[in-house]
Design a protein around this motif. Structure first.
Motif, PDB file in Angstrom:
ATOM      1  N   ASN A  71     -10.017   3.749  33.242  1.00 49.61           N
ATOM      2  CA  ASN A  71     -11.205   4.552  33.593  1.00 49.61           C
ATOM      3  C   ASN A  71     -11.824   5.192  32.222  1.00 49.61           C
ATOM      4  OD1 ASN A  71     -11.005   4.269  36.348  1.00 49.61           O
ATOM      5  ND2 ASN A  71     -10.512   6.275  36.961  1.00 49.61           N
ATOM      6  N   GLU A  99     -16.333   1.617  33.383  1.00 49.99           N
ATOM      7  CA  GLU A  99     -16.942   1.832  34.695  1.00 49.99           C
ATOM      8  C   GLU A  99     -16.701   0.852  35.749  1.00 49.99           C
ATOM      9  OE1 GLU A  99     -21.170   4.149  33.142  1.00 49.99           O
ATOM     10  OE2 GLU A  99     -21.095   1.885  33.732  1.00 49.99           O
ATOM     11  N   THR A 100     -16.085   1.401  36.900  1.00 51.55           N
ATOM     12  CA  THR A 100     -15.763   0.348  37.939  1.00 51.55           C
ATOM     13  C   THR A 100     -16.881   0.194  39.071  1.00 51.55           C
ATOM     14  OG1 THR A 100     -13.354   0.608  37.232  1.00 51.55           O
ATOM     15  CG2 THR A 100     -13.702  -0.382  39.427  1.00 51.55           C
ATOM     16  N   TRP A 148     -13.461  -3.382  43.462  1.00 53.07           N
ATOM     17  CA  TRP A 148     -12.170  -3.600  43.347  1.00 53.07           C
ATOM     18  C   TRP A 148     -11.425  -4.237  44.470  1.00 53.07           C
ATOM     19  CZ3 TRP A 148      -8.466  -1.102  45.837  1.00 53.07           C
ATOM     20  CH2 TRP A 148      -8.700   0.219  46.225  1.00 53.07           C
ATOM     21  N   SER A 155     -12.506  -1.370  47.453  1.00 52.55           N
ATOM     22  CA  SER A 155     -13.360  -0.524  47.438  1.00 52.55           C
ATOM     23  C   SER A 155     -14.537  -0.095  48.367  1.00 52.55           C
ATOM     24  CB  SER A 155     -14.329  -0.675  45.917  1.00 52.55           C
ATOM     25  OG  SER A 155     -14.810  -2.006  45.775  1.00 52.55           O
ATOM     26  N   THR A 211     -14.496   3.282  50.232  1.00 51.03           N
ATOM     27  CA  THR A 211     -15.106   4.015  49.203  1.00 51.03           C
ATOM     28  C   THR A 211     -16.543   4.235  49.058  1.00 51.03           C
ATOM     29  OG1 THR A 211     -12.956   3.877  48.086  1.00 51.03           O
ATOM     30  CG2 THR A 211     -14.615   4.937  46.885  1.00 51.03           C
ATOM     31  N   ILE A 212     -17.199   2.845  48.961  1.00 50.50           N
ATOM     32  CA  ILE A 212     -18.394   2.779  48.706  1.00 50.50           C
ATOM     33  C   ILE A 212     -19.352   3.339  50.067  1.00 50.50           C
ATOM     34  CG2 ILE A 212     -20.436   1.252  48.587  1.00 50.50           C
ATOM     35  CD1 ILE A 212     -18.701  -0.320  46.664  1.00 50.50           C
ATOM     36  N   THR A 232     -15.644  10.068  44.097  1.00 46.39           N
ATOM     37  CA  THR A 232     -14.835   8.867  43.602  1.00 46.39           C
ATOM     38  C   THR A 232     -15.459   8.995  42.216  1.00 46.39           C
ATOM     39  OG1 THR A 232     -14.626   6.661  43.765  1.00 46.39           O
ATOM     40  CG2 THR A 232     -16.589   7.740  44.715  1.00 46.39           C
ATOM     41  N   LEU A 285     -15.708   5.798  41.350  1.00 47.44           N
ATOM     42  CA  LEU A 285     -16.378   4.524  41.390  1.00 47.44           C
ATOM     43  C   LEU A 285     -17.614   4.521  41.385  1.00 47.44           C
ATOM     44  CD1 LEU A 285     -15.568   1.535  42.459  1.00 47.44           C
ATOM     45  CD2 LEU A 285     -16.525   2.097  44.597  1.00 47.44           C
ATOM     46  N   ARG A 304     -20.486   4.222  42.525  1.00 47.73           N
ATOM     47  CA  ARG A 304     -20.838   4.172  44.225  1.00 47.73           C
ATOM     48  C   ARG A 304     -22.619   4.183  44.256  1.00 47.73           C
ATOM     49  NH1 ARG A 304     -19.294   8.977  47.013  1.00 47.73           N
ATOM     50  NH2 ARG A 304     -17.415   7.990  47.932  1.00 47.73           N
TER      51      ARG A 304
END
Length: 204
Positions: free
Chosen positions: A44, A48-49, A52, A157, A160-161, A167, A169, A171
């Motif tokens: 992290n 930036e993710t 996954w 993910s 989560t999105i 998060t 992430l 998003r």
């Protein structure tokens, strides 16, 4: 031994790897949690993710490597006591895999490599690739027969999105790419050809 290109700042990559000789790298539920905890610790700060997915013997991650000025050096962690002279995104991923391997080896009384020697990285060069790759990553558990639909799989993910939970992430960036949440969900319910990303995908 094939030498891998380093990860360059500002670029988007599909990162993936599998267990050495195809062995399982996640043996029980707490392993997934531990990998994600280490990911937050080592990756992290430097990336930036966007998507996954963790499966029993391999994983897929879609990231953008941060520019040096976006990285706070005090946030960095290492799996060795020696502080590196320069910030290396590739080395941070190695710290992640080494730390996870050490934990698994200790817990299950095993020795040796857990992952294939060099993790794979594919440069993502277009928005269409990016969009298709997000679908591919989220659809991986369906493709491999773990679940009937991607929303049922807990270690990706996707949920989560589509949720409202806090998060790290990216998003909003992902949803903007698809237009909004409804279009994101609609896109993921359709069948898609992987021809556009054939050079980015891998089968295990």
């Amino acid at each position: 031994m094939e030498k891998r290109e380093p990860l360059f700042n500002g670029n988007y990559y599909h990162i993936y790897n599998r267990g050495n000789n195809g062995i399982d790298i996640f043996l029980e539920t707490e392993n997934y949690y531990h990998f994600l905890h280490l990911y937050a610790k080592y990756i992290n700060p430097i990336a930036e993710t966007f998507a996954w997915c963790l499966l029993k013997n391999h994983f897929h991650i879609l990231v953008r490597i941060k520019e040096n000025e976006e990285i706070t050096e005090s946030d960095l962690s290492y799996s060795t006591t020696e502080k590196p002279k320069t910030i290396s995104p590739s080395r941070q991923f190695s710290h992640l895999f080494n730390s996870y391997t050490q934990a698994i080896n200790k817990k299950y009384h095993r020795t040796g490599s857990l992952f294939e020697k060099n993790f794979e990285r594919k440069l993502v060069t277009s928005e269409k690739y990016f969009q298709q790759l997000i679908f591919y990553i989220h659809n991986n558990p369906v493709h491999h027969g773990f679940v009937k639909q991607m929303s049922f799989y807990p270690w990706s993910s996707y949920e989560t999105i589509v949720s409202e939970k806090p998060t790290l992430l990216m998003r909003n960036d992902v949803l903007d790419l698809f237009g909004d949440k409804e279009n994101f969900i609609y896109f993921h319910k359709q069948q898609h050809s992987t021809n556009v990303i054939n050079d980015l995908i891998i089968e295990y």
